[in-house]
Design a protein around this motif. Structure first.
Motif, PDB file in Angstrom:
ATOM      1  N   LEU A 150     -10.178  22.063 -46.407  1.00 44.79           N
ATOM      2  CA  LEU A 150      -9.199  22.571 -47.372  1.00 44.79           C
ATOM      3  C   LEU A 150      -9.821  23.630 -48.265  1.00 44.79           C
ATOM      4  O   LEU A 150      -9.215  24.662 -48.557  1.00 44.79           O
ATOM      5  N   ARG A 151     -11.072  23.408 -48.690  1.00 47.21           N
ATOM      6  CA  ARG A 151     -11.754  24.368 -49.563  1.00 47.21           C
ATOM      7  C   ARG A 151     -11.930  25.717 -48.865  1.00 47.21           C
ATOM      8  O   ARG A 151     -11.708  26.770 -49.463  1.00 47.21           O
ATOM      9  N   VAL A 152     -12.310  25.670 -47.600  1.00 46.04           N
ATOM     10  CA  VAL A 152     -12.491  26.923 -46.865  1.00 46.04           C
ATOM     11  C   VAL A 152     -11.158  27.654 -46.700  1.00 46.04           C
ATOM     12  O   VAL A 152     -11.080  28.877 -46.835  1.00 46.04           O
ATOM     13  N   SER A 201      -4.402  25.145 -35.556  1.00 47.34           N
ATOM     14  CA  SER A 201      -4.799  23.752 -35.343  1.00 47.34           C
ATOM     15  C   SER A 201      -3.798  23.059 -34.432  1.00 47.34           C
ATOM     16  O   SER A 201      -2.730  23.597 -34.123  1.00 47.34           O
ATOM     17  N   ALA A 202      -4.160  21.851 -33.994  1.00 44.09           N
ATOM     18  CA  ALA A 202      -3.273  21.091 -33.104  1.00 44.09           C
ATOM     19  C   ALA A 202      -3.486  19.607 -33.323  1.00 44.09           C
ATOM     20  O   ALA A 202      -4.570  19.162 -33.712  1.00 44.09           O
ATOM     21  N   THR A 203      -2.435  18.854 -33.056  1.00 44.23           N
ATOM     22  CA  THR A 203      -2.520  17.397 -33.144  1.00 44.23           C
ATOM     23  C   THR A 203      -1.542  16.769 -32.166  1.00 44.23           C
ATOM     24  O   THR A 203      -0.495  17.359 -31.858  1.00 44.23           O
ATOM     25  N   ASN A 204      -1.909  15.575 -31.683  1.00 45.17           N
ATOM     26  CA  ASN A 204      -0.984  14.820 -30.835  1.00 45.17           C
ATOM     27  C   ASN A 204      -0.450  13.592 -31.553  1.00 45.17           C
ATOM     28  O   ASN A 204       0.115  12.706 -30.928  1.00 45.17           O
ATOM     29  N   ARG A 205      -0.644  13.548 -32.877  1.00 46.33           N
ATOM     30  CA  ARG A 205      -0.231  12.383 -33.648  1.00 46.33           C
ATOM     31  C   ARG A 205       0.869  12.758 -34.640  1.00 46.33           C
ATOM     32  O   ARG A 205       0.963  13.919 -35.064  1.00 46.33           O
ATOM     33  N   PRO A 206       1.724  11.794 -35.039  1.00 42.08           N
ATOM     34  CA  PRO A 206       2.777  12.059 -36.037  1.00 42.08           C
ATOM     35  C   PRO A 206       2.161  12.216 -37.420  1.00 42.08           C
ATOM     36  O   PRO A 206       1.781  11.228 -38.058  1.00 42.08           O
ATOM     37  N   VAL A 207       2.051  13.446 -37.900  1.00 41.88           N
ATOM     38  CA  VAL A 207       1.286  13.726 -39.121  1.00 41.88           C
ATOM     39  C   VAL A 207       1.899  13.054 -40.339  1.00 41.88           C
ATOM     40  O   VAL A 207       1.180  12.555 -41.206  1.00 41.88           O
ATOM     41  N   GLN A 208       3.222  13.018 -40.414  1.00 46.99           N
ATOM     42  CA  GLN A 208       3.849  12.429 -41.603  1.00 46.99           C
ATOM     43  C   GLN A 208       3.470  10.961 -41.751  1.00 46.99           C
ATOM     44  O   GLN A 208       3.253  10.477 -42.870  1.00 46.99           O
ATOM     45  N   ASP A 209       3.344  10.244 -40.642  1.00 48.44           N
ATOM     46  CA  ASP A 209       2.919   8.839 -40.704  1.00 48.44           C
ATOM     47  C   ASP A 209       1.500   8.735 -41.253  1.00 48.44           C
ATOM     48  O   ASP A 209       1.183   7.819 -42.035  1.00 48.44           O
ATOM     49  N   LEU A 210       0.636   9.673 -40.860  1.00 48.24           N
ATOM     50  CA  LEU A 210      -0.750   9.665 -41.341  1.00 48.24           C
ATOM     51  C   LEU A 210      -0.814   9.987 -42.825  1.00 48.24           C
ATOM     52  O   LEU A 210      -1.644   9.443 -43.556  1.00 48.24           O
ATOM     53  N   ILE A 211       0.066  10.867 -43.274  1.00 54.87           N
ATOM     54  CA  ILE A 211       0.134  11.185 -44.706  1.00 54.87           C
ATOM     55  C   ILE A 211       0.620   9.969 -45.483  1.00 54.87           C
ATOM     56  O   ILE A 211       0.068   9.625 -46.545  1.00 54.87           O
ATOM     57  N   GLY A 222      -2.020   7.453 -45.952  1.00 51.35           N
ATOM     58  CA  GLY A 222      -3.181   7.921 -46.702  1.00 51.35           C
ATOM     59  C   GLY A 222      -4.370   8.363 -45.889  1.00 51.35           C
ATOM     60  O   GLY A 222      -5.442   8.606 -46.446  1.00 51.35           O
ATOM     61  N   THR A 223      -4.219   8.529 -44.565  1.00 49.28           N
ATOM     62  CA  THR A 223      -5.362   8.926 -43.744  1.00 49.28           C
ATOM     63  C   THR A 223      -5.446  10.443 -43.536  1.00 49.28           C
ATOM     64  O   THR A 223      -6.451  10.928 -43.020  1.00 49.28           O
ATOM     65  N   PHE A 224      -4.406  11.171 -43.950  1.00 50.12           N
ATOM     66  CA  PHE A 224      -4.475  12.634 -43.845  1.00 50.12           C
ATOM     67  C   PHE A 224      -3.902  13.244 -45.113  1.00 50.12           C
ATOM     68  O   PHE A 224      -2.840  12.830 -45.599  1.00 50.12           O
ATOM     69  N   ARG A 225      -4.614  14.238 -45.647  1.00 57.00           N
ATOM     70  CA  ARG A 225      -4.234  14.837 -46.932  1.00 57.00           C
ATOM     71  C   ARG A 225      -2.964  15.680 -46.795  1.00 57.00           C
ATOM     72  O   ARG A 225      -2.856  16.535 -45.907  1.00 57.00           O
ATOM     73  N   GLU A 226      -2.032  15.449 -47.699  1.00 57.26           N
ATOM     74  CA  GLU A 226      -0.786  16.203 -47.663  1.00 57.26           C
ATOM     75  C   GLU A 226      -1.009  17.676 -47.975  1.00 57.26           C
ATOM     76  O   GLU A 226      -0.400  18.558 -47.363  1.00 57.26           O
TER      77      GLU A 226
END
Length: 457
Positions: free
Chosen positions: A261-263, A286-296, A299-303
């Motif tokens: 995020l800082r970069v 970037s890319a992901t195969n996971r449902p990001v909103q669920d991770l947010i 609390g495992t992925f920063r909003e």
């Protein structure tokens, strides 16, 4: 000589006022507009240069009729779209034109706004064809088999998004299941951007332990940790003036998310063990195969990082969501792997193709590619039958019978178009097979196979 990607319109009408009026009215909708007073002049112009769109009046007073000219154009240049002008009330003529291969028709008296709408639609169709060709050509030139096949609406929509975002500097996040081709999309964005001459650096964040991730992304100084025997630039440094593709970005640890995020916010970073503040202008995809909103939510992925990465989201459909592309993918991979493994060209039986279309495909395009390569190597004859397909493929099918009928019909239509294109190319080259293969963009070996398959020897 016009650029091959330019959109030119040829207007064929024996009435000077209509020719000049349409030419003026369509000047803003095409790269160039030319006119012809009769079929002979039109055919001469089509011989000397390409026109993706021809607008022709059905009633031409000199020699050939508009329908006859349409038939000649469709036969000699099947990629050219033809819009037919016909008198009001002659619906039968319009139907005849559409059956003969017209892209559309317009009734007299002419409504310029309606004609312009049809021209814009033809241009959109042309642009999609060109984009498809450019994307696939770049992947083939780089040694990759193009898995980006855009036969159906789902992938055509992805192509539109690629074209829209490529020329910008916005960060892009590609969402899709494993095996859908996310890195191919990232490469296509890079190849169509102003950064195409810069590096494309890809890193799989899910495959790196946290202890190595910081060094991989930002580099390290000599002696900064055990085993650091020399200075090493990181991915951000290597991707300067190019594109950095971060695959499986949602697998990063909390600390690594803060660093990334800082970069993204400052463009500045330091190597591990270093003090010098370095800068990178790398574009991040970037890319992901996971449902990001669920991770947010858990609390495992920063909003805030998600919003930085997901400025432009691109959703890649799974293969089961683009079944209309399966016959096209099968054809591409058959040709690719028969050539690679020096096998005679093969094809699927109708029953085998039906099974391929109905399969669940949890591994998506990657799995389909693997299956085709296996079949090319292990299948005994020219035709791959249903019982030769992997057992797990035959057992796991989905209830898509209504769609299957239309997709099999599409496969039949593709074969019909192939046969017509090969026939036209053979006639144009006086049956010279090497010239024909070159004109069609296929190998002579593939041409021989298809000629035998379609009975064109």
């Amino acid at each position: 000589m016009p650029h091959p990607d330019s959109f030119g319109v040829l207007i064929v009408d024996d009435e000077p006022n209509i020719r000049s009026g349409l030419a003026r009215g369509l000047a803003g909708d095409a790269d160039r507009v030319e006119t012809a007073a009769d079929a002979s002049e039109a055919l001469a112009k089509l011989e000397s240069e390409d026109f993706p769109l021809v607008i022709v009046d059905v009633r031409l007073n000199c020699g050939m009729t508009g329908i006859e000219l349409l038939q000649k154009i469709v036969h000699a240049r099947p990629q050219t779209a033809v819009i037919v002008i016909t008198a009001h009330g002659t619906v039968e003529t319009a139907v005849e034109a559409m059956r003969a291969g017209a892209f559309d028709f317009v009734l007299k008296p002419l409504d310029l706004n309606l004609v312009r709408q049809q021209v814009r639609r033809a241009r959109e169709h042309f642009d999609l064809q060109m984009e498809n060709h450019r994307l696939r050509s770049r992947l083939v030139d780089s040694g990759e088999m193009s898995e980006i096949v855009a036969g159906g609406a789902a992938m055509q929509d992805v192509f539109r998004q690629i074209r829209q975002v490529a020329a910008t500097e916005a960060t892009v996040m590609i969402h899709g299941e494993s095996g859908t081709g996310k890195e191919l999309i990232a490469r296509a964005i890079h190849d169509l951007s102003d950064r195409q001459n810069g590096p494309f650096i890809a890193v799989n964040l899910g495959a790196l332990p946290e202890t190595l991730l910081e060094s991989e992304l930002f580099g390290h100084e000599k002696g900064s940790f055990s085993g650091a025997t020399r200075q090493k630039p990181g991915c951000f440094e290597q991707a300067t003036s190019g594109t950095l593709f971060l695959d499986e970005v949602t697998e990063m640890s909390a600390k690594s998310q803060v660093d990334l995020l800082r970069v993204l916010e400052t463009r500045g970073f330091t190597r591990v063990g270093g003090e010098q503040l370095l800068q990178s202008d790398a574009r991040v995809v970037s890319a992901t195969n996971r449902p990001v909103q669920d991770l947010i939510d858990d609390g495992t992925f920063r909003e805030d990082l998600y919003y930085r990465l997901n400025v432009i989201p691109i959703e890649l459909p799974p293969l089961r969501g683009r079944r209309e592309d399966i016959p096209l993918l099968v054809e591409h991979f058959l040709e690719h792997f028969c050539t690679r493994h020096r096998r005679e060209m093969k094809r699927l039986s109708p029953e085998a193709m039906q099974t391929m279309i109905s399969a669940a495909w949890p591994g998506n395009v990657r799995q389909l590619r693997n299956v085709i390569e296996r079949m090319v190597i292990t299948a005994a004859g020219e035709v791959i039958h249903e019982n030769e397909l992997p057992s797990e493929l035959r057992q796991k099918t989905e209830p898509v019978h209504a769609l299957n009928t239309s997709v099999v019909a599409l496969a039949d239509a593709v074969e019909a178009c192939e046969r017509q294109a090969i026939t036209v190319a053979l006639e144009a080259s006086d049956m010279h097979r090497e010239k024909t293969a070159k004109a069609l963009g296929i190998s002579v070996r593939t041409l021989h196979y298809k000629m035998g398959r379609f009975g064109l020897h």
